[in-house]
Motif scaffolding. Structure first.
Motif, PDB file in Angstrom:
ATOM      1  N   TYR A  83       0.623  -1.365  -0.481  1.00 32.80           N
ATOM      2  CA  TYR A  83       0.195   0.021  -0.279  1.00 32.80           C
ATOM      3  C   TYR A  83       0.899   1.619   0.135  1.00 32.80           C
ATOM      4  CZ  TYR A  83      -4.126  -2.445   0.462  1.00 32.80           C
ATOM      5  OH  TYR A  83      -5.433  -3.661   0.232  1.00 32.80           O
ATOM      6  N   ALA A  84       1.405   1.178   1.225  1.00 28.24           N
ATOM      7  CA  ALA A  84       2.923   2.342   0.860  1.00 28.24           C
ATOM      8  C   ALA A  84       3.581   2.699   0.270  1.00 28.24           C
ATOM      9  CB  ALA A  84       4.239   2.055   2.115  1.00 28.24           C
ATOM     10  N   VAL A  85       4.023   1.602  -0.829  1.00 35.10           N
ATOM     11  CA  VAL A  85       4.947   1.653  -2.209  1.00 35.10           C
ATOM     12  C   VAL A  85       3.180   2.463  -2.928  1.00 35.10           C
ATOM     13  CG1 VAL A  85       5.806   0.876  -4.274  1.00 35.10           C
ATOM     14  CG2 VAL A  85       6.359   0.342  -1.906  1.00 35.10           C
ATOM     15  N   THR A  86       2.265   2.103  -3.779  1.00 37.00           N
ATOM     16  CA  THR A  86       0.909   2.339  -4.349  1.00 37.00           C
ATOM     17  C   THR A  86       1.035   3.363  -4.008  1.00 37.00           C
ATOM     18  OG1 THR A  86      -0.788   1.772  -3.001  1.00 37.00           O
ATOM     19  CG2 THR A  86       0.354   0.235  -5.120  1.00 37.00           C
ATOM     20  N   TRP A  87       0.713   3.625  -3.243  1.00 41.84           N
ATOM     21  CA  TRP A  87       0.277   5.308  -2.749  1.00 41.84           C
ATOM     22  C   TRP A  87       1.283   6.675  -2.956  1.00 41.84           C
ATOM     23  CZ3 TRP A  87      -1.427   3.724   2.838  1.00 41.84           C
ATOM     24  CH2 TRP A  87      -2.793   3.393   2.744  1.00 41.84           C
ATOM     25  N   LEU A  88       3.167   6.721  -2.829  1.00 41.81           N
ATOM     26  CA  LEU A  88       4.032   7.345  -2.898  1.00 41.81           C
ATOM     27  C   LEU A  88       4.088   7.250  -4.320  1.00 41.81           C
ATOM     28  CD1 LEU A  88       6.404   6.416   0.019  1.00 41.81           C
ATOM     29  CD2 LEU A  88       5.378   8.542  -0.340  1.00 41.81           C
ATOM     30  N   PHE A  89       3.843   5.690  -5.255  1.00 43.23           N
ATOM     31  CA  PHE A  89       4.420   5.611  -6.314  1.00 43.23           C
ATOM     32  C   PHE A  89       2.998   7.027  -7.200  1.00 43.23           C
ATOM     33  CE2 PHE A  89       2.786   4.236 -11.359  1.00 43.23           C
ATOM     34  CZ  PHE A  89       4.161   4.281 -11.121  1.00 43.23           C
ATOM     35  N   PHE A  90       1.949   6.855  -7.295  1.00 42.65           N
ATOM     36  CA  PHE A  90       0.704   7.451  -7.558  1.00 42.65           C
ATOM     37  C   PHE A  90       0.574   9.303  -7.019  1.00 42.65           C
ATOM     38  CE2 PHE A  90      -0.765   3.829  -8.509  1.00 42.65           C
ATOM     39  CZ  PHE A  90      -1.593   3.840 -10.070  1.00 42.65           C
ATOM     40  N   GLY A  91       0.980   9.066  -5.979  1.00 45.38           N
ATOM     41  CA  GLY A  91       1.343  10.983  -5.293  1.00 45.38           C
ATOM     42  C   GLY A  91       2.260  11.366  -5.742  1.00 45.38           C
ATOM     43  N   LEU A  92       3.416  10.847  -6.639  1.00 40.79           N
ATOM     44  CA  LEU A  92       4.410  11.415  -7.218  1.00 40.79           C
ATOM     45  C   LEU A  92       3.850  11.569  -8.536  1.00 40.79           C
ATOM     46  CD1 LEU A  92       7.536  12.109  -7.832  1.00 40.79           C
ATOM     47  CD2 LEU A  92       7.871  10.174  -7.952  1.00 40.79           C
ATOM     48  N   ILE A  93       2.854  10.919  -9.031  1.00 42.40           N
ATOM     49  CA  ILE A  93       2.922  10.980 -10.145  1.00 42.40           C
ATOM     50  C   ILE A  93       1.639  12.382 -10.313  1.00 42.40           C
ATOM     51  CG2 ILE A  93       1.225  10.124 -11.903  1.00 42.40           C
ATOM     52  CD1 ILE A  93       2.082   7.700 -11.699  1.00 42.40           C
ATOM     53  N   TRP A  94       0.615  12.259  -9.640  1.00 40.65           N
ATOM     54  CA  TRP A  94       0.101  13.683  -8.968  1.00 40.65           C
ATOM     55  C   TRP A  94       0.721  15.322  -9.187  1.00 40.65           C
ATOM     56  CZ3 TRP A  94      -4.294  13.870 -10.723  1.00 40.65           C
ATOM     57  CH2 TRP A  94      -5.319  12.321 -10.885  1.00 40.65           C
ATOM     58  N   TRP A  95       1.764  14.812  -8.042  1.00 40.85           N
ATOM     59  CA  TRP A  95       2.906  15.750  -7.975  1.00 40.85           C
ATOM     60  C   TRP A  95       3.218  16.485  -9.365  1.00 40.85           C
ATOM     61  CZ3 TRP A  95       8.182  16.068  -8.686  1.00 40.85           C
ATOM     62  CH2 TRP A  95       8.267  17.412  -8.562  1.00 40.85           C
ATOM     63  N   PHE A  96       4.181  14.842  -9.906  1.00 40.36           N
ATOM     64  CA  PHE A  96       4.481  16.354 -11.371  1.00 40.36           C
ATOM     65  C   PHE A  96       3.458  16.211 -12.188  1.00 40.36           C
ATOM     66  CE2 PHE A  96       6.463  14.370 -15.712  1.00 40.36           C
ATOM     67  CZ  PHE A  96       7.464  15.123 -15.543  1.00 40.36           C
ATOM     68  N   ILE A  97       2.224  15.704 -12.439  1.00 41.83           N
ATOM     69  CA  ILE A  97       1.392  16.261 -13.514  1.00 41.83           C
ATOM     70  C   ILE A  97       0.925  18.232 -12.856  1.00 41.83           C
ATOM     71  CG2 ILE A  97      -1.160  16.576 -14.079  1.00 41.83           C
ATOM     72  CD1 ILE A  97      -0.992  13.428 -14.436  1.00 41.83           C
TER      73      ILE A  97
END
Length: 406
Positions: A83-97
């Motif tokens: 769960y932590a990795v998927t949250w961080l991964f998609f959180g990084l993509i939202w920040w990148f957008i």
């Protein structure tokens, strides 16, 4: 009958009126004897470790079973990391957008339409990722319709998050509901015994179920683990041989409501056919017993295992009774579950015992006159006393037989 067998096997009988010597205590191996390494521990754990496994990719092809078989601390670690990795991964993509669209440079510009409202940095992007994947939806951060890449990412995270939830929750559910702990309430006697049953040597052990909910379709198996060498000179370590516990008669199917004594009759098909008490004390083997059945509450298959080394087999012992009749019910006293009592048992092997029984039966057959010979002997004696012809047929009372009988 047991006394006759003991006499033919060379077991000395006590003189009438004399006190019999106390039974010999259970044998123990000497201090200098190397202790045998168990193949299966008493609690059922298999004492085997796999080394030099080069095709480790096979574990990844069945990742679900691999995760279920992990220890609890590693399973929880994988659960948290998933769960932590998927949250961080998609959180990084939202920040990148947001960074690529310039939303972070127009935080105070109310005329600017960002991809996600109130997303002002990586921390807020990480929180929005958690809200999206867990469908919490606090309402402060929300995606707008002016961001097509954000809509695609939202759909992707929703689908992938559902897959992660199904996979990890499924692993945890299967691991929690495993019937391994049900085997903790299936108990085996600490020792196996060898004694006579119906004038035949039998190897016996006891099983019991401590729970009120029963094991459905319970069955028992036993295997002899012993190294051997073939006639061609091949050495087979830890060779497995089945011990019959009633497969032919259906006695291996158990109705395990109260403790049961499982018996293996030592006959000509048994590997213990030529084993005497003296040979048993010097032998080196392990008997693995396996109890299988379905848990009544869940319907899942459960297996309990235990084992007996050669020094855990007591020759000339019998298990104490546990069942008693009370007012309207039967009571089982598990306090004596492992207790045994010594009983008179021949020290010879089952083969010698069977040969002794055959010699005894032959001796009785030839020592007792046949009843068919009694009328002829009586007729001869009567003819000799009366002066008649001993070949003349007579009735049993001494009179002449009828003409048809001549």
């Amino acid at each position: 009958m047991a006394q006759d067998n003991a006499a033919f096997c060379g077991v000395p009988e006590g003189v009438p009126g004399e006190a019999k010597p106390p039974p010999a205590p259970p044998r123990r191996r000497g201090a200098g004897t190397r202790k045998r390494q168990r193949y299966v521990e008493k609690d059922g754990k298999c004492n085997v470790q796999h080394g030099n496994v080069r095709e480790t990719y096979r574990y990844l092809t069945d990742i679900f079973t691999t995760l279920v078989d992990l220890k609890w601390r590693f399973s929880l670690l994988v659960f948290i990391l998933a769960y932590a990795v998927t949250w961080l991964f998609f959180g990084l993509i939202w920040w990148f957008i947001a960074y690529c669209r310039g939303d972070l440079d127009h935080l105070e510009d109310h005329a600017w339409t960002p991809c996600v409202n109130n997303l002002n940095g990586f921390v807020s992007a990480f929180l929005f990722s958690i809200e999206t994947e867990t469908t919490i939806g606090y309402g402060h951060r929300v995606i707008t319709d002016k961001c097509p890449e954000g809509i695609v990412l939202l759909l992707l995270q929703a689908i992938l998050g559902s897959m992660v939830n199904a996979f990890m929750v499924g692993c945890m559910f299967v691991k929690i509901s495993q019937p391994n702990k049900r085997a903790e309430t299936l108990v085996f006697s600490s020792h196996a015994v060898v004694s006579l049953r119906d004038d035949r040597l039998c190897l016996m052990f006891r099983v019991g179920d401590l729970r009120d909910s029963h094991i459905v379709e319970a069955s028992i198996r036993a295997k002899l683990i012993k190294s051997k060498q073939t006639q061609e000179g091949e050495f087979i370590p830890l060779d497995q041989t089945d011990l019959s516990v009633g497969f032919e008669t259906g006695d291996d199917r158990l109705f395990l409501v109260s403790p049961l004594i499982i018996s293996h009759e030592i006959d000509e098909r048994s590997p213990f056919w030529d084993v005497s008490r003296h040979q048993l004390e010097k032998d080196d083997f392990e008997i693995v017993v396996i109890l299988e059945g379905m848990v009544e509450a869940t319907g899942m298959t459960c297996q309990a295992r235990s084992s007996y080394l050669a020094d855990e087999v007591l020759w000339g012992h019998r298990f104490t009774p546990l069942l008693s009749l009370e007012e309207g019910f039967y009571e089982v006293d598990y306090g004596g579950f492992h207790q045994t009592v010594p009983v008179p048992t021949p020290a010879c092997s089952a083969r010698q015992l069977a040969a002794a029984a055959a010699r005894r039966d032959a001796h009785l057959y030839w020592s007792i006159p046949s009843r068919l010979d009694q009328p002829l002997e009586e007729a001869a004696a009567a003819a000799a006393a009366g002066g008649g012809d001993p070949d003349t047929p007579r009735e049993s009372n001494g009179t002449l037989a009828s003409p048809e009988a001549r």
